[in-house]
Enzyme design. Structure first.
Site, mmCIF file in Angstrom:
data_model
loop_
_atom_site.group_PDB
_atom_site.id
_atom_site.type_symbol
_atom_site.label_atom_id
_atom_site.label_comp_id
_atom_site.label_asym_id
_atom_site.label_seq_id
_atom_site.Cartn_x
_atom_site.Cartn_y
_atom_site.Cartn_z
ATOM 1 N N GLY A 158 0.833 -1.199 0.000
ATOM 2 C CA GLY A 158 0.000 0.000 0.000
ATOM 3 C C GLY A 158 0.865 1.244 0.000
ATOM 4 N N GLY A 159 0.316 2.309 0.568
ATOM 5 C CA GLY A 159 1.039 3.574 0.591
ATOM 6 C C GLY A 159 2.368 3.471 1.308
ATOM 7 N N GLY A 188 23.623 13.419 -29.449
ATOM 8 C CA GLY A 188 23.040 13.925 -28.203
ATOM 9 C C GLY A 188 23.536 13.158 -26.996
ATOM 10 C CB ALA A 189 24.276 9.578 -26.451
HETATM 11 C C1 HXC Z 1 -3.384 -4.507 11.941
HETATM 12 C C2 HXC Z 1 -2.280 -6.334 11.104
HETATM 13 C C3 HXC Z 1 -2.100 -5.687 9.871
HETATM 14 C C4 HXC Z 1 -2.628 -4.366 9.730
HETATM 15 C C5 HXC Z 1 -1.189 -7.613 9.742
HETATM 16 N N1 HXC Z 1 -1.721 -7.536 10.966
HETATM 17 N N2 HXC Z 1 -1.441 -6.501 9.035
HETATM 18 N N3 HXC Z 1 -2.917 -5.744 12.134
HETATM 19 N N4 HXC Z 1 -3.254 -3.815 10.791
HETATM 20 N N5 HXC Z 1 -2.472 -3.675 8.602
HETATM 21 C C6 HXC Z 1 -1.679 -8.533 12.019
HETATM 22 C C7 HXC Z 1 -2.535 -9.730 11.688
HETATM 23 O O1 HXC Z 1 -3.856 -9.486 12.096
HETATM 24 C C8 HXC Z 1 -1.869 -10.794 12.543
HETATM 25 O O2 HXC Z 1 -2.259 -10.629 13.870
HETATM 26 C C9 HXC Z 1 -0.407 -10.431 12.469
HETATM 27 O O3 HXC Z 1 -0.371 -9.046 12.100
HETATM 28 C C10 HXC Z 1 0.344 -11.210 11.437
HETATM 29 O O4 HXC Z 1 -0.362 -11.139 10.208
HETATM 30 P P1 HXC Z 1 -0.681 -12.416 9.322
HETATM 31 O O5 HXC Z 1 -1.749 -12.039 8.368
HETATM 32 O O6 HXC Z 1 -0.898 -13.597 10.200
HETATM 33 O O7 HXC Z 1 0.711 -12.609 8.587
HETATM 34 P P2 HXC Z 1 0.968 -13.096 7.109
HETATM 35 O O8 HXC Z 1 0.130 -14.302 6.800
HETATM 36 O O9 HXC Z 1 2.447 -13.251 7.003
HETATM 37 O O10 HXC Z 1 0.479 -11.937 6.159
HETATM 38 C C11 HXC Z 1 1.124 -10.700 6.199
HETATM 39 C C12 HXC Z 1 0.287 -9.711 5.381
HETATM 40 C C13 HXC Z 1 -1.178 -9.722 5.871
HETATM 41 C C14 HXC Z 1 0.390 -10.063 3.897
HETATM 42 C C15 HXC Z 1 0.963 -8.342 5.572
HETATM 43 O O11 HXC Z 1 -1.185 -9.588 7.290
HETATM 44 C C16 HXC Z 1 -1.995 -8.626 5.291
HETATM 45 O O12 HXC Z 1 -2.439 -8.688 4.138
HETATM 46 N N6 HXC Z 1 -2.227 -7.580 6.101
HETATM 47 C C17 HXC Z 1 -3.039 -6.481 5.736
HETATM 48 C C18 HXC Z 1 -2.332 -5.631 4.759
HETATM 49 C C19 HXC Z 1 -3.109 -4.396 4.479
HETATM 50 O O13 HXC Z 1 -4.142 -4.416 3.796
HETATM 51 N N7 HXC Z 1 -2.668 -3.293 5.111
HETATM 52 C C20 HXC Z 1 -3.266 -2.036 4.992
HETATM 53 C C21 HXC Z 1 -2.748 -1.486 3.691
HETATM 54 S S1 HXC Z 1 -3.332 0.101 3.425
HETATM 55 P P3 HXC Z 1 -2.390 -11.875 14.877
HETATM 56 O O14 HXC Z 1 -2.992 -11.267 16.084
HETATM 57 O O15 HXC Z 1 -3.275 -12.851 14.189
HETATM 58 O O16 HXC Z 1 -0.979 -12.358 15.066
HETATM 59 C C22 HXC Z 1 -2.041 0.989 3.872
HETATM 60 C C23 HXC Z 1 -2.262 2.409 3.601
HETATM 61 C C24 HXC Z 1 -1.032 3.181 3.892
HETATM 62 O O17 HXC Z 1 -1.070 0.577 4.351
HETATM 63 C C25 HXC Z 1 -1.237 4.506 3.255
HETATM 64 C C26 HXC Z 1 -0.091 5.380 3.478
HETATM 65 C C27 HXC Z 1 -0.253 6.618 2.675
#
Ligand code: HXC
Length: 536
Positions: free
Chosen positions: A191-192, A426-427
């Site tokens: 993401g971001g 040019g290069a």
């Molecule tokens: C809160 C999160 C989290 C998140 C992971 N966890 N991402 N908690 N917010 N964004 C937690 C999970 O709930 C889990 O908690 C633990 O971290 C480990 O995650 P898993 O999913 O078990 O690990 P894995 O299978 O290795 O997968 C990793 C992952 C997946 C691919 C990163 O967790 C995932 O897709 N997360 C969400 C990603 C996402 O959509 N993020 C927001 C993006 S938007 P427990 O308690 O079960 O251990 C963004 C905007 C930013 O970032 C903008 C900036 C401008």
């Protein structure tokens, strides 16, 4: 590997400061109890990291920093949020270890996201800790290194997480050109969040575990119908070879973090300090390298410009950026006679060293980095021109070439151009020619500066004569020989002041070292203005 190491408490850390006791021993006891819980932490997250071939945040800091040099900040910080069950789950550190340490005795500021706590996700407190080390890095003029391993914005903290990212991006832009910024991606960075590495000066990624994308495979499939794996979408090789987002790719965390240390050893701490000069064991002024053996005289015969870099650099060592992206141009940091320089060179073994869009962008960004941090530029030219073609024109080679031109034109660092063989059109101008401000241009006797190659020139100038000739091949051969004799020699350019000296290839290293000595006190003020409008 975790024995005896400090592991942050993942969740359920309950000992907290009670009201301050009346005596110092009691306060100490409370602190020790707290620390003990923080160091004991939940181990399943750690085991999972290890099973994936990843290290914990603290293990990574151990690999990166000099032994016992780390000073941590805000160890006890924890989020103050309450939504979606967060009130009952307030681990110390909040999923990021932040502080400062040294690399080869030189100060750096670091943060390391801890995937074992909320998946390393970034909430308000987590972001505030990162902001803190960024502010300290800028205030003290020290490089900033971020170790990323995170699920992105902490979903439970909503817009405050986004606000935290914005604060990181703003600080990164403020720090740009002030301190070197290095981003190391050691897990997800989605993401971001991917914009933080994108704003850094250098991005390291590790194969199989690191991945960066704005939208993951599921969203991609929903929106475009394309099915793609995490790695195919944003793995280290994709960003190292195709997108150019990753500067350096490694197979494992150990070699990656060791390479970050090597890079830091070549960088100044900030824009006001010179890069560390190290006395060369490799006496630049005495050595007579074998350049002439490496570079064939025939203008179109390929050779590996890396070999030329090795001959030029102290001990044959250089740090190459974007090794597998835009391979037709080489960019590297190295030392020549102990002094750190930025080497830019055309690469004849890839597309004959022609400049195209990605090569121009790669070199432009490197030139701007070197200029921002007062690293002299040495440009090794052997370029047949810009790449012709519909795809290149449509994808903006004019814009990309202009980026490189702009970068060189505004560079005020010492600049030395060495023309090994071809420098056409040019290069030639863009590869730091005299006309755009190089300080010293050196040419080998094999040098050919010209508007274009002899064949092309003859075909344009004598098209009618060739069409009418009874033996066009013989006429062409004669005209090519005449054109080559008249224009394509170093004297032609040297007499007109475009080349300062025609040097024996074997003297290239000593000539460059002498040029850098001569230029070391160069100062050049940029015209007064808010900032130029770089054709990004
Ligand atoms: C809160 C999160 C989290 C998140 C992971 N966890 N991402 N908690 N917010 N964004 C937690 C999970 O709930 C889990 O908690 C633990 O971290 C480990 O995650 P898993 O999913 O078990 O690990 P894995 O299978 O290795 O997968 C990793 C992952 C997946 C691919 C990163 O967790 C995932 O897709 N997360 C969400 C990603 C996402 O959509 N993020 C927001 C993006 S938007 P427990 O308690 O079960 O251990 C963004 C905007 C930013 O970032 C903008 C900036 C401008």
């Amino acid at each position: 590997a975790t024995d005896g190491r400090v592991i942050p408490l993942a969740r359920g850390a309950e000992p907290v400061w009670k009201s301050p006791g009346p005596t110092m021993p009691l306060l100490r006891a409370q602190r020790d109890e707290l620390r003990e819980h923080i160091v004991d932490g939940r181990l399943d997250g750690v085991r999972r990291q290890h099973s994936l071939g990843k290290h914990t945040a603290r293990e990574r800091l151990d690999l990166l920093l000099d032994p016992d040099s780390f000073t941590e900040v805000e160890l006890y910080r924890r989020h103050q949020a309450s939504g979606l069950g967060l009130a009952e789950n307030r681990p110390y550190t909040d999923g990021v270890i932040a502080g400062s340490g040294t690399i080869d005795g030189r100060r750096v500021f670091v943060y390391a996201q801890d995937f074992t706590v909320f998946g390393g996700s970034l909430g308000e407190a987590h972001a505030a800790k990162i902001h803190k080390v960024m502010d300290l890095a800028i205030a003290t003029g020290s490089p900033l290194i971020g170790l990323n391993d995170s699920g992105g914005a902490r979903i439970q903290e909503g817009v405050m997480a986004l606000n935290g990212y914005g604060g990181i991006f703003r600080r990164q832009v403020e720090a740009s050109g002030v301190i070197p910024q290095i981003s190391v991606v050691l897990g997800p960075c989605a993401g971001g969040a991917a914009y933080s590495p994108a704003l850094a000066d250098f991005v390291f990624m590790v194969r199989d575990t690191a991945r960066m994308y704005l939208t993951g495979p599921d969203v991609v499939e929903t929106v475009t119908g394309e099915r793609v794996s995490h790695d195919e979408l944003g793995g280290a090789d994709v960003h190292g070879a195709s997108s150019g987002v990753a500067t350096v790719v490694h197979d494992d965390e150990e070699s990656c973090l060791a390479d970050v240390r090597y890079l830091v050893s070549l960088l100044p701490s900030n824009y006001l300090e010179p890069a560390p000069r190290e006395p060369s064991q490799d006496a630049a002024k005495d050595r007579r390298p074998r350049f002439a053996e490496l570079v064939p005289v025939e203008p179109n015969k390929p050779y590996d410009m890396r070999d030329v870099f090795s001959e030029l650099a102290d001990d044959g060592e250089f740090f190459e950026l974007h090794e597998r992206w835009a391979r037709n141009v080489l960019c590297a940091l190295a030392r020549v006679d102990g002094r750190v320089v930025g080497l830019v060179g055309n690469q004849p073994v890839v597309f004959a060293g022609v400049l195209d869009g990605p090569a121009s962008q790669k070199a432009a960004r490197f030139v701007r980095f070197c200029d921002a941090f007062s690293i002299p530029l040495v440009t090794l030219v052997d370029v047949p021109g810009f790449l012709p073609g519909v795809e290149q024109e449509h994808s903006g080679i004019i814009r990309h070439g202009a980026q490189l031109l702009h970068a060189y034109c505004e560079a005020t660092v010492p600049r030395v151009q060495v023309i090994l063989r071809k420098a056409y059109g040019g290069a030639y101008i863009v590869m730091d020619s005299r006309s755009i401000g190089t300080d010293l241009s050196l040419a080998w006797p094999t040098n050919q500066i010209a508007v274009m190659g002899a064949e092309g020139a003859v075909n344009v100038l004598f098209r009618k004569d060739l069409a009418a000739a009874s033996d066009p091949d013989a006429l062409r051969a004669r005209l090519v020989a005449e054109y080559t004799e008249e224009f394509m020699n170093p004297q032609y350019s040297a007499e007109r002041g475009l080349v300062d000296d025609i040097i024996d290839p074997a003297d290239t290293r000593s000539a460059v070292a002498r040029a850098l000595d001569m230029l070391q006190d160069k100062r050049k003020a940029a015209p007064r203005r808010k900032h130029g409008n770089h054709p990004i």
